[in-house]
Design a protein around this motif. Sequence first.
Motif, PDB file in Angstrom:
ATOM      1  N   TYR A 254       0.834  -1.196   0.000  1.00  0.00           N
ATOM      2  CA  TYR A 254       0.000   0.000   0.000  1.00  0.00           C
ATOM      3  C   TYR A 254       0.875   1.254   0.000  1.00  0.00           C
ATOM      4  CZ  TYR A 254      -3.363   3.526   1.541  1.00  0.00           C
ATOM      5  OH  TYR A 254      -4.140   4.654   1.641  1.00  0.00           O
ATOM      6  N   GLY A 255       0.510   2.234  -0.857  1.00  0.00           N
ATOM      7  CA  GLY A 255       1.311   3.440  -0.984  1.00  0.00           C
ATOM      8  C   GLY A 255       0.723   4.674  -0.345  1.00  0.00           C
ATOM      9  N   GLY A 256      -0.610   4.769  -0.245  1.00  0.00           N
ATOM     10  CA  GLY A 256      -1.211   5.938   0.374  1.00  0.00           C
ATOM     11  C   GLY A 256      -2.456   6.398  -0.359  1.00  0.00           C
ATOM     12  N   GLN A 257      -2.967   7.524   0.076  1.00  0.00           N
ATOM     13  CA  GLN A 257      -4.197   8.091  -0.472  1.00  0.00           C
ATOM     14  C   GLN A 257      -3.850   9.048  -1.614  1.00  0.00           C
ATOM     15  OE1 GLN A 257      -6.608  10.661   2.127  1.00  0.00           O
ATOM     16  NE2 GLN A 257      -8.380   9.420   1.574  1.00  0.00           N
ATOM     17  N   VAL A 258      -4.463   8.843  -2.775  1.00  0.00           N
ATOM     18  CA  VAL A 258      -4.219   9.674  -3.942  1.00  0.00           C
ATOM     19  C   VAL A 258      -5.157  10.874  -3.970  1.00  0.00           C
ATOM     20  CG1 VAL A 258      -4.248   9.717  -6.474  1.00  0.00           C
ATOM     21  CG2 VAL A 258      -3.347   7.719  -5.270  1.00  0.00           C
ATOM     22  N   MET A 259      -6.407  10.661  -3.587  1.00  0.00           N
ATOM     23  CA  MET A 259      -7.395  11.744  -3.567  1.00  0.00           C
ATOM     24  C   MET A 259      -8.416  11.458  -2.480  1.00  0.00           C
ATOM     25  SD  MET A 259      -9.702  13.287  -6.700  1.00  0.00           S
ATOM     26  CE  MET A 259      -8.304  14.182  -7.384  1.00  0.00           C
ATOM     27  N   LYS A 260      -8.756  12.463  -1.751  1.00  0.00           N
ATOM     28  CA  LYS A 260      -9.739  12.308  -0.683  1.00  0.00           C
ATOM     29  C   LYS A 260     -11.142  12.235  -1.256  1.00  0.00           C
ATOM     30  CE  LYS A 260      -6.863  14.595   2.778  1.00  0.00           C
ATOM     31  NZ  LYS A 260      -6.752  15.710   3.753  1.00  0.00           N
ATOM     32  N   ALA A 261     -12.090  11.794  -0.425  1.00  0.00           N
ATOM     33  CA  ALA A 261     -13.469  11.642  -0.854  1.00  0.00           C
ATOM     34  C   ALA A 261     -14.036  12.969  -1.331  1.00  0.00           C
ATOM     35  CB  ALA A 261     -14.312  11.083   0.292  1.00  0.00           C
ATOM     36  N   GLY A 262     -14.851  12.894  -2.403  1.00  0.00           N
ATOM     37  CA  GLY A 262     -15.415  14.108  -2.980  1.00  0.00           C
ATOM     38  C   GLY A 262     -16.908  14.200  -2.781  1.00  0.00           C
ATOM     39  N   GLY A 263     -17.598  14.816  -3.761  1.00  0.00           N
ATOM     40  CA  GLY A 263     -19.008  15.129  -3.597  1.00  0.00           C
ATOM     41  C   GLY A 263     -19.957  14.066  -4.075  1.00  0.00           C
ATOM     42  N   CYS A 264     -19.470  12.910  -4.515  1.00  0.00           N
ATOM     43  CA  CYS A 264     -20.371  11.810  -4.874  1.00  0.00           C
ATOM     44  C   CYS A 264     -19.842  10.539  -4.241  1.00  0.00           C
ATOM     45  CB  CYS A 264     -20.506  11.673  -6.384  1.00  0.00           C
ATOM     46  SG  CYS A 264     -18.980  11.337  -7.258  1.00  0.00           S
ATOM     47  N   TYR A 265     -20.661   9.517  -4.188  1.00  0.00           N
ATOM     48  CA  TYR A 265     -20.286   8.335  -3.426  1.00  0.00           C
ATOM     49  C   TYR A 265     -19.105   7.587  -4.050  1.00  0.00           C
ATOM     50  CZ  TYR A 265     -20.419   3.916  -0.996  1.00  0.00           C
ATOM     51  OH  TYR A 265     -20.061   2.823  -0.263  1.00  0.00           O
ATOM     52  N   THR A 266     -19.101   7.461  -5.385  1.00  0.00           N
ATOM     53  CA  THR A 266     -18.070   6.655  -6.031  1.00  0.00           C
ATOM     54  C   THR A 266     -16.926   7.513  -6.563  1.00  0.00           C
ATOM     55  OG1 THR A 266     -19.047   6.783  -8.235  1.00  0.00           O
ATOM     56  CG2 THR A 266     -19.858   5.037  -6.779  1.00  0.00           C
ATOM     57  N   LEU A 287     -20.423  19.247 -11.739  1.00  0.00           N
ATOM     58  CA  LEU A 287     -21.234  19.871 -12.776  1.00  0.00           C
ATOM     59  C   LEU A 287     -22.603  20.204 -12.201  1.00  0.00           C
ATOM     60  CD1 LEU A 287     -20.811  20.481 -15.854  1.00  0.00           C
ATOM     61  CD2 LEU A 287     -22.163  18.432 -16.301  1.00  0.00           C
ATOM     62  N   PRO A 288     -23.176  21.353 -12.523  1.00  0.00           N
ATOM     63  CA  PRO A 288     -24.500  21.687 -11.990  1.00  0.00           C
ATOM     64  C   PRO A 288     -25.498  20.556 -12.200  1.00  0.00           C
ATOM     65  CG  PRO A 288     -23.573  23.578 -13.086  1.00  0.00           C
ATOM     66  CD  PRO A 288     -22.623  22.449 -13.334  1.00  0.00           C
ATOM     67  N   GLY A 289     -26.247  20.258 -11.152  1.00  0.00           N
ATOM     68  CA  GLY A 289     -27.164  19.132 -11.182  1.00  0.00           C
ATOM     69  C   GLY A 289     -26.503  17.827 -10.821  1.00  0.00           C
ATOM     70  N   GLY A 290     -25.204  17.871 -10.499  1.00  0.00           N
ATOM     71  CA  GLY A 290     -24.463  16.658 -10.235  1.00  0.00           C
ATOM     72  C   GLY A 290     -24.723  16.074  -8.865  1.00  0.00           C
ATOM     73  N   GLY A 291     -24.426  14.785  -8.743  1.00  0.00           N
ATOM     74  CA  GLY A 291     -24.582  14.071  -7.487  1.00  0.00           C
ATOM     75  C   GLY A 291     -24.015  12.684  -7.633  1.00  0.00           C
ATOM     76  N   SER A 292     -24.361  11.792  -6.742  1.00  0.00           N
ATOM     77  CA  SER A 292     -23.832  10.433  -6.765  1.00  0.00           C
ATOM     78  C   SER A 292     -24.258   9.668  -7.999  1.00  0.00           C
ATOM     79  CB  SER A 292     -24.263   9.682  -5.508  1.00  0.00           C
ATOM     80  OG  SER A 292     -23.603  10.198  -4.372  1.00  0.00           O
ATOM     81  N   PHE A 293     -25.396  10.054  -8.615  1.00  0.00           N
ATOM     82  CA  PHE A 293     -25.876   9.356  -9.799  1.00  0.00           C
ATOM     83  C   PHE A 293     -25.778  10.218 -11.062  1.00  0.00           C
ATOM     84  CE2 PHE A 293     -28.540   7.905  -6.143  1.00  0.00           C
ATOM     85  CZ  PHE A 293     -27.836   6.726  -5.911  1.00  0.00           C
ATOM     86  N   THR A 294     -25.188  11.378 -10.943  1.00  0.00           N
ATOM     87  CA  THR A 294     -24.956  12.282 -12.084  1.00  0.00           C
ATOM     88  C   THR A 294     -23.559  12.862 -11.929  1.00  0.00           C
ATOM     89  OG1 THR A 294     -26.197  13.927 -10.811  1.00  0.00           O
ATOM     90  CG2 THR A 294     -27.339  12.885 -12.652  1.00  0.00           C
ATOM     91  N   ARG A 295     -22.579  12.078 -12.376  1.00  0.00           N
ATOM     92  CA  ARG A 295     -21.168  12.384 -12.129  1.00  0.00           C
ATOM     93  C   ARG A 295     -20.512  12.992 -13.366  1.00  0.00           C
ATOM     94  NH1 ARG A 295     -20.605   6.190 -10.553  1.00  0.00           N
ATOM     95  NH2 ARG A 295     -22.095   6.219 -12.296  1.00  0.00           N
ATOM     96  N   SER A 296     -19.332  13.539 -13.183  1.00  0.00           N
ATOM     97  CA  SER A 296     -18.649  14.212 -14.288  1.00  0.00           C
ATOM     98  C   SER A 296     -17.147  13.978 -14.211  1.00  0.00           C
ATOM     99  CB  SER A 296     -18.936  15.716 -14.266  1.00  0.00           C
ATOM    100  OG  SER A 296     -20.307  15.964 -14.483  1.00  0.00           O
TER     101      SER A 296
END
Length: 998
Positions: A254-266, A287-296
């Motif tokens: 294991y090397g470490g964390q590349v990016m922390k958790a963002g604004g959607c689940y995945t 992106l406007p209107g974005g979320g866990s099921f509308t990703r960009s």
Amino acid sequence: MKKIVSLVAAAALTIPAAVFTPSALTNADNPCIQTIYSTDPAPMVYDDTVYVYTGRDEDNASNYVMPDWHCYSSKDMQNWTDHGTMLSWDSFSWGNKNTAWASQCIERNGKFYYYVTLECNNGGGRGIGVAVADSPTGPFKDALGKPLCGPSWEYIDPTVFIDDGQAWLMFGNPSCYYVKLNEDMISTSGGIKKFDMNQSTFGPSKNGSSYIEGPWFYKRNDLYYLVFAAFYGNDGSESIGYSTSSSPTGPWKYGGQVMKAGGCYTNHPGVIDFKGHSYLFYHDASLPGGGSFTRSVCVDEFNYGSDGSIPTISPSKTGPKQLQSLDPYKRVEAETMSFSKGIKTEACSNGGMNIGMIEDGDYIKVSGVDFGSGTDKFTASVSSDSDGGNIELYLDGLNGKKIGTCKVPGTGGWQEWKEVSCDVSGASGEHDLYFKFTGGSSYLLNVDWWKFGDGSEPVTVTTTTSSPVNVTTTTSPTVPETGNYILYSSFESGDDGWEGRAGGSVEVSSKASLAGSKSLYCSGRSEAYQGAAVSVDGKLKAGESYSFSANVMYDTGKDSDTFHLTMQYDLNGETKYTKIATGQPMKGKWVQLANTNFQIPSGAEKIYIYVETDKSTPSFYVDEVKVAKAGTSIAGAEGGQFILGDVNSDGCINSLDMIKARKLLLSQNKDATLEKLADIDRSTAFEVNDLVLIQQYILGKVTTFPDNTPEPPPSDFIYEANKKYVTAPDSPGNSYFDSCSQQGKVTKETYNGIRGSKSLYVYTPYNYDPGKKYNIFYLMHGGNENENTLFFQNDTMIQNMLDHMIMNGELEPLIVVTPTFNGSGSSAQNFYEELRQSVIPFVEGKYSTFAENTTAEGIAASRMHRAYGGFSMGAVSTWAVFKNDLDIVGYFMPLSGDHWDANSPDAKAQDLANAVHKFGLNPNQYFIFAATGTKDMAQPNIGPQIEAMKKLDEFIFTSDFSKGNFYYFEGPGNDHWWAHVRHYVYNALPYFFHESGQ
């Protein structure tokens, strides 16, 4: 008026415009895709382009509703071109609706393999499918009709990588699985295995390891990386982590964390190196209107640590730095942009995509547009089934400088295209360019493409896709022609000071002309360099740049020929020659040779410009020769070039060529010239397959044409069975080491290899054509020397010798590379590692050789077109290459150096013979031409080794390589000096590349 689009297009074009806020988005460049909600990025570097393959989330979705996969490309990492839908869930008969999850595409042996995730419609879970295409942008087709792996509920998110010829497929949630792919890339071997999933391999988590899904597997230097979507248990959504290993099968660390958790689940990573930069692709909900099921999809640049570690990367709104400016004087597809608001894309009737669903206030941003010294015109291909609207042009922001407004009328249909133009002012230098669309309350217009300038800029021909000959053009921004010429020859009132060159003769003729009633006729030619010339001394200044244009036509001889506008000048007591522009006219057609920004070398004296041919000697006409200030676009003959696919000879490939080609195919009266233009695959016959290729090119489905040129007949080269040492001509007035009238080009290249950044030099022959294939010779320097020695040292000047040999027919045109072993571990003996892993893939990925690709298989398949040699320590490296890289090199030239991996002559010979057995080769599959001097300090070592080799069955001594594979001579009185050694190259190199190894 409501616009009618296909169901597929409509599904991709439904983000409400009201959710965009221009003030908040004007300067944003992440997400890099805004026309759809895009997911699970999978970048691929191919040629000089990044392709990123994505999934798609349906608009306003409340779950993972993912109907299809898309592709975008960029050369500059800021502006992305939409290539549309690559595949849909129903492209796979076994797939379940709207389950088009993560994917990755990879190239192998000229094919593109697209691995995708789908839920199986007959139950049992998900499967990994594979589709195949001949182009990175499709069309893709399901290769199996069933899953490659699965079904299993854990089988998702495939990642694929080819390592030293072995392809690996990895996938899985919540564990990571791996399997070997066979060379066909659509079958597996060895069974599916699972990595050891624990905190030391994949990071800490309440679930045993932080790995959850979305693996991305690759190798950088000698380290393998697995970057993945990670769930640490405290963030509530997925982060990105990474692990490394010394083997594809682990164990991983294991090397470490590349990016922390963002604004959607995945999240889903994709990591590439491109043009010396490293990038992380990911998706978020920004992106406007974005979320866990509308990703960009987004992308950011990062730097590895000195130990290969990946830092923790913070998402940005600006994205990575732009790598190169965009040229607005060439046609730009409207679906190329760095950001947009309200814009959608759809399939275009002209091929490719167009932007549409445009409403009042919508806009696009194009980053880093270089207008140079400026222009006064803008043109766009538009359509509208409403009352139209306006395209307002701004620099650097919607509140920036307004440079013009282009009015778009109704055209009678959303796919009824019309070109519109408008005046612009104030556009110069490099700026971000904004297109703001204004008008009524309905949908306004569509745009297919746009460009700036008055249309007289030279047309750039991409030789790898449509033309077998280099057509010299300029990418410099141009200014309109004004008529203020520094030199103008119309030949209406005489020869204007032009004269026959080197024995050719000229006269004013009224038999043919481009403009007016007369031209200059050049005849009496027995050599290609004999032509029409004029002195420009006193008119043009050394060190300054100018715009040149000349128009040529010939009406006898071959159906097409190659012409050059060339400059002759004296520099430091030597006469030199430089090509200004090159073109390939068809017989009877006027063609312009033009370069808007050619710099005369500083210090040049006695300057002439002249027109010559490449190899043949037809008589020809010259007209309307003009020289103006640099950047001036000079009008000249249009079309007339021999461009594969350009059947109507208008300088571009479009639907008109398709129509003409179809008529040609059905016609009883065949036209040989037209059939050559329509023979896209160069098979020597115009067939239905060529018609299909033209159509696919116009539709944007292919960007390159296959080369099905028939294999040449067996070589009729005449060997000497006992080749005697002779010296290359080196007398005053006839020295192969002086400058040649047909000069090749020496280019310095820098690559980042397994031992860091290094430089090498590449010699390409006179009239090098990227559309042709060339043999390649890697020639290594000696001890206490470097890559500069062979081309820039007075006692070598190998490039001049090559020029003369090629010009005089003693040597087929080839590519010669001078690398360096400096810094290669134990120096020369270890260079074979760098040759295999770094040098050959870099050079032959950029220059045109017989390697169809730079995979291990592609390099090995072309070994009989590859040679390696060297002097002194370079010869030591040559024997090491023979021992270790015999599977990828067919010809060897060790000069004044012996094999150092063994002590006695017999042991040295046997060590080399063992290498033959290791690679399983026959004696007709490798060839050695060695040499030294009788007074060379290396002779006491190399001589006995050669005698020992003669005793072994693996080495058959003769210089007739049709009967043997091994030869050696000694130069009488020669000592250890390049001035002698270069003559060995002169003797040996013509004996290479004639045997097929079959």
